[in-house]
Design a protein around this motif. Structure first.
Motif, PDB file in Angstrom:
ATOM      1  N   ILE A   1       0.978  -1.186   0.374  1.00 36.82           N
ATOM      2  CA  ILE A   1      -0.272  -0.199  -0.132  1.00 36.82           C
ATOM      3  C   ILE A   1       0.896   1.198  -0.263  1.00 36.82           C
ATOM      4  O   ILE A   1       1.383   1.095   0.243  1.00 36.82           O
ATOM      5  N   VAL A   2       0.972   2.170  -0.822  1.00 37.72           N
ATOM      6  CA  VAL A   2       1.719   3.829  -1.227  1.00 37.72           C
ATOM      7  C   VAL A   2       0.223   4.681  -0.870  1.00 37.72           C
ATOM      8  O   VAL A   2      -0.750   4.827  -1.263  1.00 37.72           O
ATOM      9  N   ILE A   3       0.643   5.451   0.027  1.00 35.69           N
ATOM     10  CA  ILE A   3      -0.598   6.267   0.709  1.00 35.69           C
ATOM     11  C   ILE A   3       0.370   7.591   0.693  1.00 35.69           C
ATOM     12  O   ILE A   3       1.617   8.158   1.189  1.00 35.69           O
ATOM     13  N   SER A   4      -0.144   8.971   0.052  1.00 30.30           N
ATOM     14  CA  SER A   4       0.615   9.581  -0.065  1.00 30.30           C
ATOM     15  C   SER A   4       0.173  10.782   0.621  1.00 30.30           C
ATOM     16  O   SER A   4      -1.149  10.577   0.805  1.00 30.30           O
ATOM     17  N   VAL A   5       1.228  11.461   1.278  1.00 31.41           N
ATOM     18  CA  VAL A   5       0.477  11.624   2.949  1.00 31.41           C
ATOM     19  C   VAL A   5       0.392  12.982   2.641  1.00 31.41           C
ATOM     20  O   VAL A   5      -1.071  13.875   2.916  1.00 31.41           O
ATOM     21  N   GLU A   6       0.878  13.646   1.183  1.00 29.45           N
ATOM     22  CA  GLU A   6       0.838  14.763   0.795  1.00 29.45           C
ATOM     23  C   GLU A   6      -1.061  15.425   0.654  1.00 29.45           C
ATOM     24  O   GLU A   6      -1.966  16.133   1.088  1.00 29.45           O
ATOM     25  N   ARG A   7      -1.203  14.274  -0.095  1.00 27.68           N
ATOM     26  CA  ARG A   7      -2.680  13.975  -0.910  1.00 27.68           C
ATOM     27  C   ARG A   7      -3.815  14.097   1.024  1.00 27.68           C
ATOM     28  O   ARG A   7      -4.517  13.946   0.556  1.00 27.68           O
ATOM     29  N   ALA A   8      -3.327  13.207   1.520  1.00 27.69           N
ATOM     30  CA  ALA A   8      -3.913  12.571   2.735  1.00 27.69           C
ATOM     31  C   ALA A   8      -4.406  14.107   4.076  1.00 27.69           C
ATOM     32  O   ALA A   8      -5.533  13.957   3.925  1.00 27.69           O
ATOM     33  N   ILE A   9      -2.997  14.903   3.760  1.00 29.61           N
ATOM     34  CA  ILE A   9      -3.800  15.897   4.908  1.00 29.61           C
ATOM     35  C   ILE A   9      -4.654  16.852   4.092  1.00 29.61           C
ATOM     36  O   ILE A   9      -5.514  17.574   4.800  1.00 29.61           O
TER      37      ILE A   9
END
Length: 179
Positions: free
Chosen positions: A117-125
């Motif tokens: 699983i790869v999550i963009s923290v920038e996008r999540a914020i």
């Protein structure tokens, strides 16, 4: 055996602390119980928009950042890429963290890999601000969403989306991560 989470951080937008990882491990256990998945390994990478955009372009032919990508290991292999993280460190060289040592025998100790699983923290914020809830809740949502993809759920049709999203919300609610 049990479900295990290994993670690495390749972004600088947000510190990834023990509290967040403990929450994601809790979500993994709850999701596993809910879906009757009792063992396996999930590899989680926290990245920025540039890195996830490159992965999205490379593997989905979509040239834009997204919030989460999942690469299941248990599928039949058709259309599934051999993941090359490009500018990200190679998996065997990355600074992975988790409950067990990252030895060659980790698969034997921890079970079969379920996937990445790869999550963009920038996008999540950004999404957490847009939706008016915490970044922790959004990261939890994206993690559970990614996990459900790893075990075969999809949301290509309205019926599939309703089923998948209701499962996500149930798991998040059980963990106390409500909107």
């Amino acid at each position: 055996m049990a479900l295990r989470l290994y993670w690495n951080n390749e972004q600088e937008k947000m510190a990834i602390g023990d509290t967040l990882i403990a929450r994601l491990e809790q979500l993994l256990q709850l999701a596993g119980e809910h879906e009757d998945v009792t063992d396996g390994v999930v590899a989680l990478s926290f990245v920025d928009d540039a890195a996830i955009r490159e992965l999205n372009r490379q593997y989905r032919s979509i040239d834009r950042a997204t919030d989460v990508l999942s690469f299941a290991m248990q599928e039949d292999g058709e259309g599934e890429p051999d993941i090359d993280y490009g500018d990200l460190e190679e998996a065997e060289d990355a600074d992975w963290e988790g409950e067990a040592d990252q030895e060659d025998d980790a698969e034997e100790e921890d079970g079969e890999p379920l996937g990445d699983i790869v999550i963009s923290v920038e996008r999540a914020i950004a999404q957490s601000e847009e939706y008016g809830h915490s970044a922790e809740r959004e990261l939890g949502f994206l993690f559970v969403h990614g996990f459900l993809h790893l075990i075969g759920y999809d949301h290509g049709t309205a019926e599939e989306e309703k089923e998948m999203f209701s499962r996500q919300e149930l798991i998040l609610h059980q963990a106390g991560l409500t909107r």
